[in-house]
Design an enzyme around this catalytic site. Structure first.
Site, PDB file in Angstrom:
ATOM      1  N   TRP A  71      34.716  42.274  66.137  1.00 58.65           N
ATOM      2  CA  TRP A  71      34.733  43.356  65.509  1.00 58.65           C
ATOM      3  C   TRP A  71      35.528  44.481  66.284  1.00 58.65           C
ATOM      4  CZ3 TRP A  71      28.856  44.644  63.936  1.00 58.65           C
ATOM      5  CH2 TRP A  71      28.594  43.685  62.903  1.00 58.65           C
TER       6      TRP A  71
ATOM      7  N   GLU B 222      44.729  41.290  73.756  1.00 54.70           N
ATOM      8  CA  GLU B 222      44.460  42.991  73.739  1.00 54.70           C
ATOM      9  C   GLU B 222      43.865  43.277  74.715  1.00 54.70           C
ATOM     10  OE1 GLU B 222      42.133  43.242  70.164  1.00 54.70           O
ATOM     11  OE2 GLU B 222      43.839  42.674  68.851  1.00 54.70           O
TER      12      GLU B 222
ATOM     13  N   GLU C 234      45.128  31.603  70.216  1.00 52.68           N
ATOM     14  CA  GLU C 234      45.681  32.838  69.344  1.00 52.68           C
ATOM     15  C   GLU C 234      46.918  33.090  69.443  1.00 52.68           C
ATOM     16  OE1 GLU C 234      41.753  35.195  67.777  1.00 52.68           O
ATOM     17  OE2 GLU C 234      42.339  35.716  69.914  1.00 52.68           O
TER      18      GLU C 234
ATOM     19  N   GLY D  65      40.099  40.972  61.750  1.00 50.05           N
ATOM     20  CA  GLY D  65      40.290  41.866  60.587  1.00 50.05           C
ATOM     21  C   GLY D  65      39.132  41.480  59.499  1.00 50.05           C
TER      22      GLY D  65
HETATM   23  P1  PGA Z   1      42.816  39.048  63.354  1.00 49.07           P
HETATM   24  O1  PGA Z   1      42.222  38.959  64.796  1.00 49.07           O
HETATM   25  O2  PGA Z   1      41.999  37.890  62.566  1.00 49.07           O
HETATM   26  O3  PGA Z   1      42.494  40.544  62.753  1.00 49.07           O
HETATM   27  O4  PGA Z   1      44.208  38.408  63.361  1.00 49.07           O
HETATM   28  C1  PGA Z   1      42.073  37.725  65.303  1.00 49.07           C
HETATM   29  C2  PGA Z   1      41.613  38.313  66.954  1.00 49.07           C
HETATM   30  O5  PGA Z   1      42.233  39.040  67.577  1.00 49.07           O
HETATM   31  O6  PGA Z   1      40.838  37.307  67.577  1.00 49.07           O
END
Ligand code: PGA
Length: 249
Positions: A9, A96, A166, A234
Protein backbone atom coordinates in the site's frame (compact mmCIF):
# COMPACT_ATOMS: atom_id res chain seq x y z
CA UNK A 1 3.97 -24.53 -3.54
CA UNK A 2 1.23 -21.90 -3.25
CA UNK A 3 1.78 -18.70 -5.19
CA UNK A 4 2.35 -15.48 -3.29
CA UNK A 5 0.35 -12.33 -3.97
CA UNK A 6 1.65 -9.31 -2.09
CA UNK A 7 -0.11 -5.96 -1.92
CA UNK A 8 2.09 -2.98 -1.07
CA UNK A 9 0.00 0.00 0.00
CA UNK A 10 3.05 2.26 0.22
CA UNK A 11 2.10 5.66 1.77
CA UNK A 12 -1.21 5.85 -0.03
CA UNK A 13 -3.78 5.22 2.68
CA UNK A 14 -3.30 8.00 5.16
CA UNK A 15 -5.73 7.47 8.02
CA UNK A 16 -6.40 4.57 10.36
CA UNK A 17 -10.10 4.63 9.48
CA UNK A 18 -9.41 4.31 5.73
CA UNK A 19 -6.77 1.64 6.33
CA UNK A 20 -9.12 -0.49 8.44
CA UNK A 21 -11.92 -0.04 5.90
CA UNK A 22 -9.75 -1.26 3.02
CA UNK A 23 -8.29 -4.11 5.07
CA UNK A 24 -11.69 -5.30 6.28
CA UNK A 25 -13.14 -5.10 2.80
CA UNK A 26 -10.32 -7.31 1.51
CA UNK A 27 -10.77 -9.69 4.42
CA UNK A 28 -14.48 -10.10 3.64
CA UNK A 29 -13.95 -10.59 -0.08
CA UNK A 30 -11.09 -13.08 0.33
CA UNK A 31 -12.89 -15.20 2.89
CA UNK A 32 -14.13 -18.42 1.36
CA UNK A 33 -12.48 -17.69 -1.96
CA UNK A 34 -10.82 -20.77 -3.39
CA UNK A 35 -7.27 -19.53 -3.61
CA UNK A 36 -4.16 -20.78 -5.24
CA UNK A 37 -2.16 -18.08 -3.48
CA UNK A 38 -1.05 -16.86 -0.10
CA UNK A 39 -2.14 -13.24 0.31
CA UNK A 40 0.06 -10.67 2.05
CA UNK A 41 -0.80 -7.03 2.67
CA UNK A 42 2.06 -4.64 3.46
CA UNK A 43 0.58 -1.70 5.29
CA UNK A 44 2.47 1.29 6.72
CA UNK A 45 3.99 0.11 10.02
CA UNK A 46 2.05 2.60 12.12
CA UNK A 47 -1.20 0.81 11.28
CA UNK A 48 0.01 -2.77 11.71
CA UNK A 49 -0.99 -3.11 15.40
CA UNK A 50 -4.55 -2.15 14.46
CA UNK A 51 -4.97 -4.74 11.73
CA UNK A 52 -6.24 -8.03 13.08
CA UNK A 53 -5.57 -11.13 11.05
CA UNK A 54 -7.18 -13.65 13.40
CA UNK A 55 -9.67 -15.83 11.47
CA UNK A 56 -8.61 -14.17 8.26
CA UNK A 57 -6.81 -15.39 5.17
CA UNK A 58 -4.60 -12.33 4.95
CA UNK A 59 -1.04 -12.26 6.26
CA UNK A 60 0.48 -8.93 7.26
CA UNK A 61 3.72 -7.52 6.01
CA UNK A 62 5.78 -4.37 6.65
CA UNK A 63 7.27 -2.13 3.98
CA UNK A 64 10.65 -1.69 5.61
CA UNK A 65 12.72 -2.40 8.72
CA UNK A 66 15.87 -1.04 10.37
CA UNK A 67 18.91 -3.25 10.89
CA UNK A 68 19.46 -2.58 14.60
CA UNK A 69 17.13 -3.87 17.32
CA UNK A 70 17.43 -0.75 19.48
CA UNK A 71 19.38 2.44 20.03
CA UNK A 72 19.70 6.04 18.91
CA UNK A 73 18.20 5.69 15.45
CA UNK A 74 15.63 8.46 15.15
CA UNK A 75 12.61 7.60 13.09
CA UNK A 76 13.47 3.99 12.38
CA UNK A 77 11.37 0.87 13.02
CA UNK A 78 13.10 -1.93 14.92
CA UNK A 79 12.62 -5.64 14.18
CA UNK A 80 11.57 -6.02 17.84
CA UNK A 81 8.78 -3.51 17.34
CA UNK A 82 7.50 -5.36 14.28
CA UNK A 83 7.61 -8.63 16.19
CA UNK A 84 4.90 -7.26 18.47
CA UNK A 85 2.52 -7.01 15.53
CA UNK A 86 1.06 -9.85 13.41
CA UNK A 87 3.54 -9.00 10.66
CA UNK A 88 5.23 -12.02 9.06
CA UNK A 89 6.77 -10.57 5.90
CA UNK A 90 9.01 -7.56 5.33
CA UNK A 91 9.85 -5.83 2.08
CA UNK A 92 13.45 -4.65 1.78
CA UNK A 93 15.24 -2.79 -0.99
CA UNK A 94 12.15 -1.39 -2.71
CA UNK A 95 13.29 0.95 -5.48
CA UNK A 96 11.38 3.86 -3.92
CA UNK A 97 13.50 3.49 -0.78
CA UNK A 98 16.66 3.10 -2.83
CA UNK A 99 15.73 6.33 -4.62
CA UNK A 100 14.15 8.61 -2.01
CA UNK A 101 16.02 7.35 1.06
CA UNK A 102 19.29 6.74 -0.75
CA UNK A 103 19.43 3.12 0.38
CA UNK A 104 22.54 1.34 -0.80
CA UNK A 105 22.99 -2.39 -1.40
CA UNK A 106 24.89 -2.54 1.90
CA UNK A 107 21.95 -1.01 3.79
CA UNK A 108 19.58 -3.41 2.07
CA UNK A 109 21.86 -6.32 3.05
CA UNK A 110 21.82 -5.28 6.71
CA UNK A 111 18.06 -4.91 6.72
CA UNK A 112 17.61 -8.29 5.08
CA UNK A 113 19.89 -9.95 7.64
CA UNK A 114 18.09 -8.25 10.56
CA UNK A 115 14.69 -9.31 9.24
CA UNK A 116 15.69 -12.92 8.65
CA UNK A 117 17.47 -13.18 12.03
CA UNK A 118 14.29 -12.02 13.70
CA UNK A 119 12.24 -14.74 12.04
CA UNK A 120 10.55 -12.74 9.29
CA UNK A 121 10.19 -13.74 5.67
CA UNK A 122 11.78 -11.14 3.44
CA UNK A 123 10.79 -9.87 0.02
CA UNK A 124 13.98 -8.49 -1.50
CA UNK A 125 13.21 -6.08 -4.34
CA UNK A 126 15.65 -5.78 -7.19
CA UNK A 127 15.40 -4.13 -10.59
CA UNK A 128 17.12 -1.92 -13.12
CA UNK A 129 16.24 1.68 -13.94
CA UNK A 130 15.28 2.84 -17.45
CA UNK A 131 18.80 4.21 -18.07
CA UNK A 132 20.42 1.01 -16.86
CA UNK A 133 18.18 -0.95 -19.19
CA UNK A 134 18.90 1.33 -22.14
CA UNK A 135 22.64 1.09 -21.63
CA UNK A 136 22.61 -2.71 -21.39
CA UNK A 137 23.44 -2.86 -17.70
CA UNK A 138 20.33 -4.62 -16.41
CA UNK A 139 21.93 -8.00 -15.80
CA UNK A 140 24.98 -6.51 -14.08
CA UNK A 141 22.74 -4.43 -11.79
CA UNK A 142 20.57 -7.42 -10.87
CA UNK A 143 23.64 -9.51 -10.19
CA UNK A 144 25.14 -6.87 -7.91
CA UNK A 145 21.87 -6.31 -6.05
CA UNK A 146 21.42 -10.04 -5.46
CA UNK A 147 24.99 -10.85 -4.46
CA UNK A 148 25.39 -7.86 -2.14
CA UNK A 149 22.03 -8.34 -0.44
CA UNK A 150 22.64 -12.05 0.19
CA UNK A 151 26.26 -11.71 1.26
CA UNK A 152 25.57 -12.55 4.90
CA UNK A 153 22.78 -15.04 4.28
CA UNK A 154 23.57 -18.74 4.69
CA UNK A 155 21.87 -21.84 3.22
CA UNK A 156 19.36 -22.03 6.03
CA UNK A 157 18.48 -18.35 6.11
CA UNK A 158 17.98 -18.11 2.35
CA UNK A 159 14.84 -20.26 2.74
CA UNK A 160 13.22 -17.18 4.28
CA UNK A 161 14.09 -14.96 1.33
CA UNK A 162 11.93 -14.23 -1.71
CA UNK A 163 13.09 -12.03 -4.58
CA UNK A 164 10.75 -9.62 -6.35
CA UNK A 165 12.00 -8.61 -9.79
CA UNK A 166 10.67 -5.10 -10.27
CA UNK A 167 12.08 -3.12 -13.18
CA UNK A 168 12.02 0.44 -11.83
CA UNK A 169 10.63 1.84 -15.09
CA UNK A 170 7.60 -0.48 -14.83
CA UNK A 171 6.58 0.57 -11.32
CA UNK A 172 3.50 2.79 -11.17
CA UNK A 173 3.84 3.71 -14.84
CA UNK A 174 1.16 1.55 -16.43
CA UNK A 175 3.95 0.11 -18.60
CA UNK A 176 4.44 -3.46 -17.39
CA UNK A 177 7.51 -5.42 -18.42
CA UNK A 178 7.15 -7.81 -21.35
CA UNK A 179 6.42 -11.31 -19.99
CA UNK A 180 9.21 -12.87 -22.01
CA UNK A 181 11.71 -10.44 -20.54
CA UNK A 182 10.43 -11.34 -17.07
CA UNK A 183 10.85 -15.02 -17.94
CA UNK A 184 14.47 -14.40 -18.98
CA UNK A 185 15.29 -12.37 -15.85
CA UNK A 186 13.52 -14.94 -13.69
CA UNK A 187 15.76 -17.71 -15.06
CA UNK A 188 18.87 -15.56 -14.67
CA UNK A 189 18.01 -14.71 -11.05
CA UNK A 190 17.38 -18.39 -10.30
CA UNK A 191 20.77 -19.12 -11.83
CA UNK A 192 22.36 -16.61 -9.42
CA UNK A 193 20.74 -18.41 -6.49
CA UNK A 194 21.91 -21.78 -7.78
CA UNK A 195 25.49 -20.54 -8.12
CA UNK A 196 25.47 -19.05 -4.63
CA UNK A 197 23.66 -21.89 -2.83
CA UNK A 198 22.63 -25.14 -4.53
CA UNK A 199 20.31 -26.53 -7.20
CA UNK A 200 17.94 -27.68 -4.49
CA UNK A 201 17.71 -24.22 -2.94
CA UNK A 202 17.31 -22.64 -6.37
CA UNK A 203 14.53 -25.02 -7.38
CA UNK A 204 12.25 -24.10 -4.51
CA UNK A 205 13.25 -20.41 -4.41
CA UNK A 206 10.33 -18.01 -4.93
CA UNK A 207 10.71 -15.23 -7.48
CA UNK A 208 7.92 -12.66 -7.90
CA UNK A 209 7.28 -10.02 -10.53
CA UNK A 210 6.18 -6.45 -9.76
CA UNK A 211 5.50 -3.41 -11.92
CA UNK A 212 2.07 -2.28 -13.19
CA UNK A 213 0.40 -5.63 -12.52
CA UNK A 214 -3.39 -5.72 -12.87
CA UNK A 215 -6.06 -8.37 -13.48
CA UNK A 216 -5.45 -8.32 -17.23
CA UNK A 217 -1.77 -9.31 -17.08
CA UNK A 218 -1.35 -11.10 -13.71
CA UNK A 219 -1.88 -14.63 -15.00
CA UNK A 220 0.72 -14.27 -17.76
CA UNK A 221 3.42 -13.44 -15.25
CA UNK A 222 2.66 -16.67 -13.43
CA UNK A 223 2.06 -18.97 -16.41
CA UNK A 224 4.36 -17.58 -19.12
CA UNK A 225 7.06 -15.86 -17.06
CA UNK A 226 6.89 -18.76 -14.57
CA UNK A 227 7.08 -16.57 -11.48
CA UNK A 228 5.85 -17.76 -8.10
CA UNK A 229 3.80 -14.66 -7.48
CA UNK A 230 3.32 -10.93 -7.75
CA UNK A 231 4.12 -7.74 -5.88
CA UNK A 232 1.35 -5.26 -6.50
CA UNK A 233 1.26 -1.56 -5.70
CA UNK A 234 -1.49 0.57 -7.27
CA UNK A 235 -3.88 -2.31 -7.98
CA UNK A 236 -3.78 -3.39 -4.31
CA UNK A 237 -5.45 -0.13 -3.25
CA UNK A 238 -8.76 -1.18 -4.76
CA UNK A 239 -10.15 -4.28 -3.09
CA UNK A 240 -12.27 -5.24 -6.14
CA UNK A 241 -9.27 -5.08 -8.49
CA UNK A 242 -7.06 -6.92 -6.01
CA UNK A 243 -9.61 -9.74 -5.70
CA UNK A 244 -9.90 -9.89 -9.50
CA UNK A 245 -6.13 -10.45 -9.66
CA UNK A 246 -6.30 -13.22 -7.05
CA UNK A 247 -9.15 -14.89 -8.91
CA UNK A 248 -7.40 -14.56 -12.26
CA UNK A 249 -4.30 -16.58 -11.50
P1 PGA B 1 2.77 -0.90 -9.08
O1 PGA B 1 3.88 -0.97 -7.92
O2 PGA B 1 2.01 -2.18 -9.05
O3 PGA B 1 1.93 0.30 -8.72
O4 PGA B 1 3.51 -0.71 -10.35
C1 PGA B 1 4.62 -2.13 -7.72
C2 PGA B 1 5.57 -1.96 -6.58
O5 PGA B 1 6.05 -0.86 -6.33
O6 PGA B 1 5.89 -2.94 -5.92
Amino acid sequence: MKKLIVGNWKMNVTSLAKTKKLFNSMKRKIKGLERKAEIVICSPSIYLPNLKTKNSDIILGAQDIFWENEGNFTGNISPLMLKETDCKYIIVGHSERRKHNRETNEMVARKLKAAVSNGFKVILCIGETAIEKKTGQALRILNTQVSKALRRIDDKEVKKVIIAYEPVWAIGTGKPCDVNVVLTQNLLIRGMIKKRYSSRVAQSFQILYGGSVDHSNAKEYIDVARTQGLLIGGASLDSKEFIKIIKSI
